[in-house]
Design a protein around this motif. Structure first.
Motif, PDB file in Angstrom:
ATOM      1  N   ARG A 396       0.835  -1.204   0.000  1.00 43.46           N
ATOM      2  CA  ARG A 396       0.000   0.000   0.000  1.00 43.46           C
ATOM      3  C   ARG A 396       0.866   1.247   0.000  1.00 43.46           C
ATOM      4  NH1 ARG A 396      -3.092  -2.992   3.848  1.00 43.46           N
ATOM      5  NH2 ARG A 396      -2.126  -1.832   5.559  1.00 43.46           N
ATOM      6  N   ALA A 397       1.931   1.228   0.797  1.00 40.75           N
ATOM      7  CA  ALA A 397       2.824   2.393   0.835  1.00 40.75           C
ATOM      8  C   ALA A 397       3.488   2.613  -0.515  1.00 40.75           C
ATOM      9  CB  ALA A 397       3.878   2.193   1.930  1.00 40.75           C
ATOM     10  N   LEU A 398       3.890   1.531  -1.161  1.00 40.25           N
ATOM     11  CA  LEU A 398       4.547   1.645  -2.466  1.00 40.25           C
ATOM     12  C   LEU A 398       3.605   2.245  -3.502  1.00 40.25           C
ATOM     13  CD1 LEU A 398       7.143   0.508  -4.218  1.00 40.25           C
ATOM     14  CD2 LEU A 398       5.417  -1.102  -5.001  1.00 40.25           C
ATOM     15  N   ILE A 399       2.393   1.705  -3.601  1.00 43.54           N
ATOM     16  CA  ILE A 399       1.454   2.180  -4.613  1.00 43.54           C
ATOM     17  C   ILE A 399       1.021   3.609  -4.318  1.00 43.54           C
ATOM     18  CG2 ILE A 399      -0.766   1.743  -5.707  1.00 43.54           C
ATOM     19  CD1 ILE A 399       1.522  -0.250  -6.379  1.00 43.54           C
ATOM     20  N   ARG A 400       0.814   3.936  -3.045  1.00 47.10           N
ATOM     21  CA  ARG A 400       0.436   5.313  -2.721  1.00 47.10           C
ATOM     22  C   ARG A 400       1.544   6.299  -3.092  1.00 47.10           C
ATOM     23  NH1 ARG A 400      -2.229   3.484   2.929  1.00 47.10           N
ATOM     24  NH2 ARG A 400      -4.412   3.333   2.256  1.00 47.10           N
ATOM     25  N   SER A 401       2.810   5.898  -2.926  1.00 47.87           N
ATOM     26  CA  SER A 401       3.901   6.798  -3.306  1.00 47.87           C
ATOM     27  C   SER A 401       3.907   7.046  -4.806  1.00 47.87           C
ATOM     28  CB  SER A 401       5.248   6.222  -2.849  1.00 47.87           C
ATOM     29  OG  SER A 401       5.540   5.014  -3.525  1.00 47.87           O
ATOM     30  N   LEU A 402       3.500   6.050  -5.592  1.00 44.15           N
ATOM     31  CA  LEU A 402       3.395   6.243  -7.040  1.00 44.15           C
ATOM     32  C   LEU A 402       2.170   7.067  -7.393  1.00 44.15           C
ATOM     33  CD1 LEU A 402       4.394   2.638  -8.231  1.00 44.15           C
ATOM     34  CD2 LEU A 402       5.756   4.721  -8.480  1.00 44.15           C
ATOM     35  N   ALA A1017      -8.284  -0.910  -6.494  1.00 45.65           N
ATOM     36  CA  ALA A1017      -7.513  -1.651  -5.493  1.00 45.65           C
ATOM     37  C   ALA A1017      -6.120  -1.062  -5.347  1.00 45.65           C
ATOM     38  CB  ALA A1017      -7.418  -3.125  -5.884  1.00 45.65           C
ATOM     39  N   LEU A1018      -5.609  -1.114  -4.125  1.00 44.31           N
ATOM     40  CA  LEU A1018      -4.224  -0.724  -3.865  1.00 44.31           C
ATOM     41  C   LEU A1018      -3.271  -1.899  -4.000  1.00 44.31           C
ATOM     42  CD1 LEU A1018      -4.544   1.666  -0.774  1.00 44.31           C
ATOM     43  CD2 LEU A1018      -3.466   2.225  -2.961  1.00 44.31           C
ATOM     44  N   THR A1019      -3.829  -3.099  -3.968  1.00 42.81           N
ATOM     45  CA  THR A1019      -3.001  -4.297  -4.019  1.00 42.81           C
ATOM     46  C   THR A1019      -3.677  -5.325  -4.909  1.00 42.81           C
ATOM     47  OG1 THR A1019      -2.363  -3.880  -1.717  1.00 42.81           O
ATOM     48  CG2 THR A1019      -1.783  -6.014  -2.632  1.00 42.81           C
ATOM     49  N   HIS A1020      -2.885  -5.946  -5.756  1.00 45.18           N
ATOM     50  CA  HIS A1020      -3.356  -7.071  -6.554  1.00 45.18           C
ATOM     51  C   HIS A1020      -2.667  -8.329  -6.045  1.00 45.18           C
ATOM     52  CE1 HIS A1020      -4.787  -4.753 -10.400  1.00 45.18           C
ATOM     53  NE2 HIS A1020      -5.330  -4.306  -9.286  1.00 45.18           N
ATOM     54  N   LEU A1021      -3.453  -9.269  -5.561  1.00 45.25           N
ATOM     55  CA  LEU A1021      -2.913 -10.554  -5.108  1.00 45.25           C
ATOM     56  C   LEU A1021      -3.312 -11.608  -6.126  1.00 45.25           C
ATOM     57  CD1 LEU A1021      -1.504 -12.031  -2.639  1.00 45.25           C
ATOM     58  CD2 LEU A1021      -3.801 -12.739  -2.013  1.00 45.25           C
ATOM     59  N   VAL A1022      -2.343 -12.288  -6.675  1.00 50.76           N
ATOM     60  CA  VAL A1022      -2.588 -13.317  -7.682  1.00 50.76           C
ATOM     61  C   VAL A1022      -2.141 -14.656  -7.109  1.00 50.76           C
ATOM     62  CG1 VAL A1022      -2.121 -14.092 -10.023  1.00 50.76           C
ATOM     63  CG2 VAL A1022      -2.237 -11.640  -9.525  1.00 50.76           C
ATOM     64  N   LEU A1023      -3.049 -15.624  -7.156  1.00 54.81           N
ATOM     65  CA  LEU A1023      -2.793 -16.963  -6.625  1.00 54.81           C
ATOM     66  C   LEU A1023      -2.811 -17.969  -7.764  1.00 54.81           C
ATOM     67  CD1 LEU A1023      -5.330 -16.710  -3.669  1.00 54.81           C
ATOM     68  CD2 LEU A1023      -2.859 -16.586  -3.431  1.00 54.81           C
ATOM     69  N   LEU A1024      -1.767 -18.736  -7.871  1.00 54.66           N
ATOM     70  CA  LEU A1024      -1.732 -19.888  -8.773  1.00 54.66           C
ATOM     71  C   LEU A1024      -1.708 -21.116  -7.878  1.00 54.66           C
ATOM     72  CD1 LEU A1024      -1.367 -21.089 -11.675  1.00 54.66           C
ATOM     73  CD2 LEU A1024       1.100 -20.976 -11.257  1.00 54.66           C
ATOM     74  N   PHE A1046      -9.297  -7.920   3.824  1.00 57.16           N
ATOM     75  CA  PHE A1046      -8.425  -7.093   2.994  1.00 57.16           C
ATOM     76  C   PHE A1046      -9.243  -6.232   2.023  1.00 57.16           C
ATOM     77  CE2 PHE A1046      -6.185 -11.258   3.594  1.00 57.16           C
ATOM     78  CZ  PHE A1046      -5.354 -10.835   4.623  1.00 57.16           C
ATOM     79  N   PRO A1047      -9.880  -5.191   2.501  1.00 55.85           N
ATOM     80  CA  PRO A1047     -10.558  -4.283   1.556  1.00 55.85           C
ATOM     81  C   PRO A1047      -9.513  -3.603   0.671  1.00 55.85           C
ATOM     82  CG  PRO A1047     -10.509  -3.339   3.767  1.00 55.85           C
ATOM     83  CD  PRO A1047     -10.017  -4.748   3.898  1.00 55.85           C
ATOM     84  N   GLU A1048      -9.961  -3.235  -0.511  1.00 55.97           N
ATOM     85  CA  GLU A1048      -9.106  -2.585  -1.506  1.00 55.97           C
ATOM     86  C   GLU A1048      -7.975  -3.501  -1.969  1.00 55.97           C
ATOM     87  OE1 GLU A1048      -7.990   1.395  -0.515  1.00 55.97           O
ATOM     88  OE2 GLU A1048      -9.991   1.938   0.168  1.00 55.97           O
ATOM     89  N   VAL A1049      -8.234  -4.812  -1.915  1.00 61.04           N
ATOM     90  CA  VAL A1049      -7.334  -5.801  -2.510  1.00 61.04           C
ATOM     91  C   VAL A1049      -8.103  -6.541  -3.586  1.00 61.04           C
ATOM     92  CG1 VAL A1049      -5.957  -7.875  -2.140  1.00 61.04           C
ATOM     93  CG2 VAL A1049      -5.966  -6.071  -0.411  1.00 61.04           C
ATOM     94  N   TYR A1050      -7.506  -6.623  -4.746  1.00 60.74           N
ATOM     95  CA  TYR A1050      -8.107  -7.348  -5.872  1.00 60.74           C
ATOM     96  C   TYR A1050      -7.399  -8.695  -5.992  1.00 60.74           C
ATOM     97  CZ  TYR A1050      -8.558  -8.702 -10.819  1.00 60.74           C
ATOM     98  OH  TYR A1050      -8.738  -9.390 -11.988  1.00 60.74           O
TER      99      TYR A1050
END
Length: 1621
Positions: A396-402, A1017-1024, A1046-1050
């Motif tokens: 979240r901190a990384l994406i917000r800084s961008l 979303a602030l975070t994208h979580l991908v599961l394989l 985890f709201p705001e997680v896709y």
């Protein structure tokens, strides 16, 4: 019960049975925290910057009477400050009790003085109100006594408010012991805030402590594994009635509902065919064919349920009727797979489209593999809920800084995962104007080579060069070619490099060929080997060495000569270099002279003679007498002294050329440096490995060009200088520009060129400097993606020279950079005119961009007129704000300090990457700036620019300044994030952790499922995930609650099923994770627990806990055997198990300060900060550093401890330089002391640094260990500080037992028991030991596997029978390959951790299987001489001839491997721990285990096979056969001589152990005695467990199975018979 029959749980069990529930909860062993403080501390964990703002609202007007009211009060206030994801993180943290370890680690003060609930400690004076505090501060200010005040010690648990960046630390420190609900809190709090920055405000909690039991925890998993019951391992004693009927609140109805839905779905489906229906009706086990596609069928089912339009109406109605989503059904299927395996196999069809897509994806991703990406970053290992929360906060901190740079959330994530960051970089000509092809040629100007300027204008001229051709090299080779330099001596006119061999000229290679197609006949990974006989100097290695160091003489004489002799295709050369005018220069003169006068073989002989003489005499430094004597044997005409003093002109000319060569290539001469076809490396421990890696890569490129016929026979003459002549190859090298990874962990962390990248946005927040507002000197380019910050002492001549070179560079037409300047003066230096001039420019924030031409003229005119006049002439007015001027100078120094620069040092920060620091004497010319720009454009900046252009919406317009700001800051953010943790780089040479979006290559029409809002979303979580894997069971359980957790997680879920040969999941699973605390109607917390409802009643289960790797957990309460859970025998209210989190793991990796090598054998200890009554520290735990990664491990509860070296050889050789509690580069003990604090559920990882004491440089701790006199263990060492049972409180009865032995016992016995039957056996074994000895005895139990009933019983037995006991444990290290099956885990604990499992003062221990009967005095084994072996085992019995067909060690592999050596049994062995540790046997065992366990079919009997496999390296002393007898392997005629009798499994009859035990005469006697003793304890109310009901008058043949037939011999399960324990 055979595993193959498990699937009989099939369709007949779809309807919920009346199985009693099984519930499990987990409780912390340390006291629960105050609810209000826990809520505040949890908020501080999630967002520390908001704590003090929140505290402004306290005290609250309402009294907080319950946990719910306390939590609600904090959460309601937090809504005003925290975004939704952080608020959810606080809720989850409260449910996890994530802050409780930190609070437990603190000393919560109750009062400062009478009637003072909230107070401030001002250097020993207590201020209970704001007036007193102001008075104390006023007195201190008036007296200016801050320098005389002692520096107050800060604690890791302290809180401090955020301060504005400042060069000066606060003069005073005030410690606020705060109760937020106390009346005086607010005034004290606000007063302290107002005193900033002169007073540092430190907050610690002070609140009345109410002692309560530890909180109930979540964040763990529970599994009920279906147990294989070929041998009956169930106790036959009666079960007690349950009294735990109040444990089953919670999710029971929800779980039943989901079971009903899945049953509804399956019942609505027809069978695939009549054969399968018949098999289901008759409950036939699944066939191999049916099992194979279970994963595909689970995927098909989920795909079907996720698409209601394609589902039959009857199935859709099952979901709609119960308001459940397909994800809930997938969770149910995964968690209860044994129940649904049969209907899944027989009712679900796999559509061709699903099968085709899955098979297509198997080409792209390994079948069945599980992988997780968080915003493109691969999540390594088992993250768990704690790791997931930490990772999400970081993302979240990384994406917000961008986002702060102007990107949308989706654009920021697309930028972060853009493939250009991790893949080959092929810049588009339209964007970066860089030509794809590469040109060959040896006559190129520097600016053409580096900057690629005027390429088109020079095409015609380059075409005139004879033999010039154009080659197209794929972008995938860019990383291989980046940073190459022409390391030949052509530019110096030759004569610098002294060649050891020449493949093209030496007669040794005369029979080699020149056909380049030889490269095509070698496998790409095997190109670097002696079988490639190509008579071309393909690989040219040049070593720059200081030959005053004897190790480099050995390198040339031994390693290089050996490689040459073996025929590797490498041409070796070396350049003698010297740091100064000392021995290195003299040796360089001697070697150049010898090389000029003698042939290459004679020079090689000279090196061999020098090296041999130094090696024979073991000389660490150069001996001039040896050099002189060796030189005299050469018979040269010139005098040795004349040569060494520089009187031979030809030698001096060569040295002058060598100096130019070293200066051009940036060779320092301090340590060995080498070039492999122009690629620079340190000549360290791993240089030859690096050489092989680099050579293979370079030869693979040549192989590809030959294959493409780009290189032909006409190209042979170009090959030796191929890499030197590439246009991208530099003619000079600045060592500060080209980043490197150290060639080994022995490389110092501060080595020149080590990559260090700062996030410019974060750097600005910490220093006040902003790249968005400062003034830049810009080039004339349309785009300036490169931003350089030049840091120097601007008032010094060297600093001004650096500025001029920077401005000269940026004035170039080709430059794509902008530059700004910061002042870093030496300490105490007065301000000068130049720095003042730059301050005026830097403080003019609205200046934006300055023309390089204007700036250059200002500098040129600085000596003759006011430089500011140049700006005035251009219509630019500089501000003269003194405050802005001061702020600029302050910011400059702050940024220099944050970058790690000392006052006066010079450095450059380019898009966040630190270049330097370099000394003022080092030149950094305009050409170096150009090289730096080109390198960064290729390596990082060009990639960022391309990614930004790709993610921006078409038509987006950015002005030049906005573009430069966006690219520079985004570049710093993304590449600072990629840098591996220093510990990873140090331990594993980790590469940068680039993000990727490789999952997008997968097809997803039927196997991809999405959850959440992608755009916002602030975070994208991908599961394989393989849906039928144990990993998927946990991830799917988390995913089911993703909206609340985890709201705001896709989320994206890709199913990647495997094909199976057996049932993939043989367990029922639950995972406890709650999005928030649940409360009862009184406002108290409802304990978290997991519940298994509706279990099939017939199977027997083993209950196992899946907890974070830092937790040491054991069962605390359970009235039934958790190893053998039988639902059919449970009462209606079921089974409830309560587990306890007793300790957190403190692990680490120790290293020596100079070499970074593990200080193996050093014994370390954790001690409490407070001393015991006898003024000695109380030892919490001790351990030994092992050679495997320098690993160490302690167990501890939350608190503050000291790390020290245990008394002995380690303390004589080493002292602790750093505890290592703050990461790889932790401060020294002089700066931060020897303390460490355990305050997180994730434990603590240490990186201690140990320094050798003077005179101990060559000492070996292990070699210094001596066996103490007498093996009877009468060690004079007070162990009263160690509690006999580490898991029993002081109020329990083991304290009295501990007092019976102030020394270690004479006999120490180690055993392991799991399950009530084996604990019953263990009690009998203990009694048999005691009845046959007069020595004192201590038993050591591995606590991991013991039941609550045994832990309740053993203290009373110890007191009754007069023995000592202690529980030991060791958490399985994360770097060691784990075992999954519990039985194999138990075997592993018997052998893998013997050196670290026991206290360091224990010298000898005997392992005795729990099911043994001892008939002899084990003191004999203690006193036995093992003749130097670390342990003694009994050979397997060989005289029961009925079992000959089962003696696997007499056939096949074991027969060939053992030869004349015996195969030993692991049921009884004695270990000399001193000898075991001395020879590092544990390291050898773990190393061999790690290698062999890679094959799942190896180590069938782990605890026996492993020591037998390495007995040539770790010898086994063979005990006499009388020491162990068992009916299975031994003849009956020697039973009367047996010293111990073991109940070995019989693979022929599979007879239950109880039946065989009763044939041993004394067994019944011991069993009855134990049963009567337990009954007496129960009658007295001392125990409540079911052990009290034990009787031995039960049938001996309970559970008896049919004996194996002769044709069973050799079957899979019979080849390696082994005891259960």
């Amino acid at each position: 019960m055979h595993l193959g029959a498990l699937v009989v749980l099939g369709c007949a069990l779809l309807a919920l049975s009346t199985s009693p529930p099984v519930s499990v909860s987990l409780r912390s062993s340390f006291s629960a925290a105050d609810p209000l403080l826990e809520a505040l501390e949890t908020l501080a964990l999630a967002t520390p910057e908001h704590l003090f703002s929140l505290l402004n609202h306290f005290p609250l007007p309402l009294k907080l009477a319950t946990p719910e009211e306390s939590h609600r009060a904090v959460l309601d206030l937090a809504k005003n400050y925290l975004p939704l994801p952080e608020l959810a993180a606080v809720n989850v943290g409260l449910a996890l009790h994530a802050a409780s370890p930190k609070l437990a680690a603190q000393h919560i003060h109750e009062s400062g003085r009478e009637g003072c609930e909230d107070w401030v400690d001002w250097y020993g004076r207590i201020a209970c109100n704001a007036e007193e505090l102001r008075l104390f501060v006023k007195t201190s200010v008036a007296g200016s006594d801050f320098e005389s005040q002692p520096k107050l010690k800060r604690l890791p648990t302290d809180h401090t408010p955020h301060l504005q960046p400042s060069l000066n630390a606060p003069r005073w420190t005030a410690i606020h012991y705060a109760d937020p609900m106390a009346p005086e809190f607010n005034l004290l709090h606000s007063t302290l805030l107002s005193l900033s920055p002169d007073v540092e405000y430190v907050l610690r909690w002070a609140r009345p402590v109410i002692a309560t039991d530890g909180p109930y925890l979540s964040g763990f998993g529970v599994a009920l594994d279906l147990k294989k019951m070929d041998y009956l391992a169930v106790d036959d004693r009666k079960r007690a009635a349950s009294t735990s009927g109040d444990h089953l609140a919670g999710n029971e109805s929800r779980e039943d509902n989901e079971h009903d839905v899945l049953s509804c779905v399956f019942e609505a489906m027809s069978y695939i065919d009549t054969e399968m229906e018949k098999n289901a009706t008759t409950n036939n086990p699944l066939s191999t064919e049916e099992i194979q596609d279970l994963g595909l069928k689970a995927t098909s089912l989920f795909s079907l349920l996720s698409n209601p339009a394609s589902s039959p109406p009857v199935i859709s109605s099952c979901l709609l009727r119960n308001s459940l989503t397909p994800l809930h059904i997938l969770t149910t299927l995964s968690a209860n797979f044994p129940r649904y395996a049969a209907p899944l196999a027989r009712k679900i069809r796999v559509p061709d489209a699903v099968r085709d897509e899955v098979q297509e994806n198997w080409v792209k991703a390994m079948m069945g593999i599980n992988m997780v990406w968080v915003n493109g970053r691969v999540l390594e290992g088992e993250a768990g809920i704690f790791g997931l929360l930490r990772n999400f906060a970081r993302e979240r901190a990384l994406i917000r800084s961008l986002v702060e740079l102007g990107l949308s959330r989706s654009q920021a994530i697309e930028f972060a995962v853009h493939p250009v960051h991790s893949g080959p970089f092929d810049p588009s000509p339209s964007k970066l104007k860089v030509k794809k092809g590469t040109m060959f040629g040896s006559a190129k100007r520097f600016d053409q080579e580096v900057l690629r300027t005027d390429t088109e204008n020079n095409v015609e001229a380059e075409a005139l060069i004879e033999g010039q051709r154009r080659y197209d090299i794929s972008p995938k080779w860019n990383d291989l070619l980046d940073g190459l330099v022409d390391s030949s001596d052509r530019l110096e006119g030759g004569g610098v490099i002294l060649w050891r061999n020449d493949i093209e000229e030496d007669t040794k290679y005369a029979d080699w060929g020149t056909d380049l197609t030889q490269l095509l006949r070698m496998h790409p990974s095997q190109l670097f080997n002696p079988y490639l006989r190509l008579r071309i100097n393909v690989i040219n290695v040049v070593l720059a060495l200081d030959f005053s160091q004897p190790r480099f003489l050995s390198l040339i004489a031994n390693q290089v000569d050996n490689i040459v002799a073996r025929g590797f295709p490498v041409r070796w050369g070396f350049v003698p270099v010297a740091v100064d005018d000392g021995d290195g220069l003299k040796m360089a003169r001697i070697i150049y002279y010898v090389a000029q006068k003698l042939s290459r073989p004679e020079v090689a002989s000279f090196f061999r003679s020098l090296s041999a003489a130094h090696t024979q005499q073991q000389l660490p430094t150069l001996s001039w007498s040896i050099v002189h004597a060796t030189f005299n044997t050469l018979g040269t005409v010139d005098h040795f002294g004349d040569i060494a003093s520089g009187k031979v002109p030809s030698v001096e000319e060569a040295l002058d050329s060598a100096r130019r060569w070293t200066r051009r290539l940036g060779v320092s001469g301090k340590d060995g440096e080498g070039f492999v076809n122009g690629r620079w490396y340190e000549v360290g421990d791993n240089f030859l490995r690096d050489l092989q890696t680099e050579a293979v890569g370079q030869m693979q490129l040549l192989q590809e060009l030959v294959y493409l016929e780009e290189l032909t026979s006409a190209s042979i003459s170009l090959i030796s200088t191929f890499f030197y002549d590439l246009p991208t190859t530099l003619s000079s090298r600045n060592p500060y520009i080209f980043s490197k990874a150290p060639t080994s962990v022995h490389a110092p962390s501060s080595s020149i060129g080590n990559l260090k990248i700062f996030d410019l946005g974060d750097l600005g927040k910490r220093t006040g400097w902003s790249p968005l507002t400062c003034a830049w000197v810009t080039s004339d380019a349309e785009k300036t993606p490169v931003s350089m910050v030049v840091i120097a002492n601007l008032d010094s001549a060297e600093g001004q020279a650096l500025v001029r070179e920077a401005v000269k560079f940026v004035s170039r037409k080709e430059s794509q950079s902008r530059i700004t300047f910061l002042h870093n003066p030496t300490a105490g230096s007065p301000g000068g005119n130049v720095s003042s001039f730059f301050a005026h420019i830097g403080s003019t924030s609205n200046l934006g961009e300055i023309s390089s031409d204007v700036f250059k003229r200002a500098l040129d005119n600085f000596e003759t007129q006011d430089a500011a006049q140049v700006f005035i002439t251009e219509g630019i007015t500089l501000q003269s704000d003194p405050q802005a001027h001061t702020a600029f100078l302050t910011t400059s120094r702050l940024l220099a300090r944050e970058a790690g620069l000392r006052p006066g040092e010079q450095a450059i920060i380019v898009n966040g990457r630190l270049i330097g620091p370099f000394p003022p004497t080092s030149e950094f010319l305009s050409e170096d700036f150009a090289t730096l720009e080109t390198y960064e454009m290729k390596k990082r900046v060009g990639r960022v620019a391309q990614a930004i252009e790709d993610v921006l919406v078409d038509g987006t317009e950015l002005n030049a300044l906005a573009y430069a700001n966006l690219v520079s800051v985004a570049s710093s953010i993304i590449y600072a994030d990629q840098q591996p943790d220093p510990s990873e780089a140090g331990l594993f040479d980790s590469a940068p952790r680039a993000r990727n979006s490789n999952y997008r290559l997968l097809s997803g029409s039927y196997t991809k499922f999405e959850f959440g809002d992608r755009e916002n979303a602030l975070t994208h979580l991908v599961l394989l995930l393989d849906p039928l894997s144990e990993g998927a069971q946990k991830w799917i359980a988390i995913l089911e609650k993703h909206e609340e957790l985890f709201p705001e997680v896709y989320f994206e879920l890709y199913l990647n099923p495997a094909q199976h040969s057996e049932i993939p999941l043989k367990r029922f699973s639950r995972y406890s994770v709650e999005p928030r605390v649940r409360y009862d109607n009184k406002g108290n917390e409802i304990p978290a627990q997991v519940i298994f409802n509706g279990l099939p009643v017939d199977p027997i289960y083993t209950l196992g806990m899946d907890v974070p790797s830092s937790w040491l957990v054991r069962p605390r309460e359970a009235l039934y055997d958790l190893d053998n859970v039988q639902p059919s025998t449970l009462p209606p209210d079921g089974l409830h198990a309560l587990f306890s989190l007793d300790y957190l793991v403190v692990e680490g990796h120790a290293r020596e300060t100079k070499s970074n090598s593990p200080p193996r054998g050093v014994q370390l200890q954790l001690t409490t900060s407070s001393s015991a009554a006898n003024n000695t520290p109380s030892v919490v735990d001790d351990t030994q550093v092992v050679a495997n990664l320098g690993y160490l491990q302690f167990k501890a509860r939350p608190g503050t401890f000291n790390l020290t070296i245990r008394e002995g050889g380690g303390r004589e050789v080493y002292h602790i330089a750093s505890v290592g509690s703050e990461g790889w580069n932790s401060p020294s003990v002089e700066d931060s002391g020897e303390e460490l604090t355990v305050m997180s559920f994730e434990g603590l990882t240490l990186y201690p640094r140990l320094s050798r004491k003077p005179g101990m440089e060559k000492a070996d701790v292990l070699a210094g260990l001596q066996q103490r006199s007498g093996h009877s263990q009468t060690v004079i060492h007070d162990i009263l500080s160690k509690v006999s049972s580490l898991f029993t409180s002081k109020s329990e009865s083991t304290t009295a037992v501990a007092e019976t032995g102030a020394r270690q016992a004479d006999i120490n016995i180690f055993t392991v028991a799991s399950g009530l039957l084996y604990e019953r056996f263990a009690s009998i074994m203990i009694l048999s030991v005691l009845r046959n000895t007069n020595s004192t005895v201590k038993f050591w139990f591995i606590e991991n596997f013991l039941s609550p009933s045994f832990l309740e019983f053993i203290p009373h037995m110890a007191e009754e029978y007069g023995f000592q006991y202690e529980l030991v444990t060791y958490k399985w290290p994360s770097w060691l390959r784990a075992q999954k099956e519990k039985q194999r885990v138990i075997w592993a604990y018997k052998i893998l951790f013997l050196d670290v499992l026991f206290p360091m003062d224990l010298n000898k221990v005997i392992f005795v299987d729990a099911d043994q009967i001892v008939r002899a005095d084990l003191q004999e084994l203690v006193d036995l001489d093992l003749h130097g072996a670390p342990y003694g085992y009994t050979p397997m019995g060989d005289d029961n001839y009925e079992m000959e067909g089962f003696r696997f060690w007499k056939t096949g592999y074991w027969k060939d491997f053992l030869g004349d050596l015996p195969y030993h049994i692991s049921a009884l062995y004695v270990v000399d721990l001193v000898r075991f540790r001395q020879m590092a046997a544990g390291d050898i065992l773990r190393g061999q285990y790690q290698m062999l366990s890679a094959d799942p079919n190896s180590l069938a009997n782990l605890d026996q096979d492993l020591p037998n496999n390495i007995q040539r390296d770790v010898p086994i002393f063979s005990l006499h056969e009388d020491w162990l007898w068992c009916e299975t392997w031994c003849g009956a005629d020697r039973l009367h001589r047996a010293k111990t009798i073991d109940l070995c499994q019989n693979p022929l009859t599979k007879e239950p152990k109880l039946s065989r035990a009763r044939r041993i005469p004394e067994w019944e006697e011991y069993d009855n005695e134990i049963a009567q003793f337990a009954g007496r304890l129960a009658a007295e109310g001392k125990i409540q467990s079911s052990i009290a009901t034990a009787r031995s008058d039960v049938l001996a043949n309970v559970g008896l199975v049919q004996p194996a037939h002769n044709d069973d011999v050799g079957g899979k399960d019979l080849q390696h018979p082994h005891d259960e324990l």
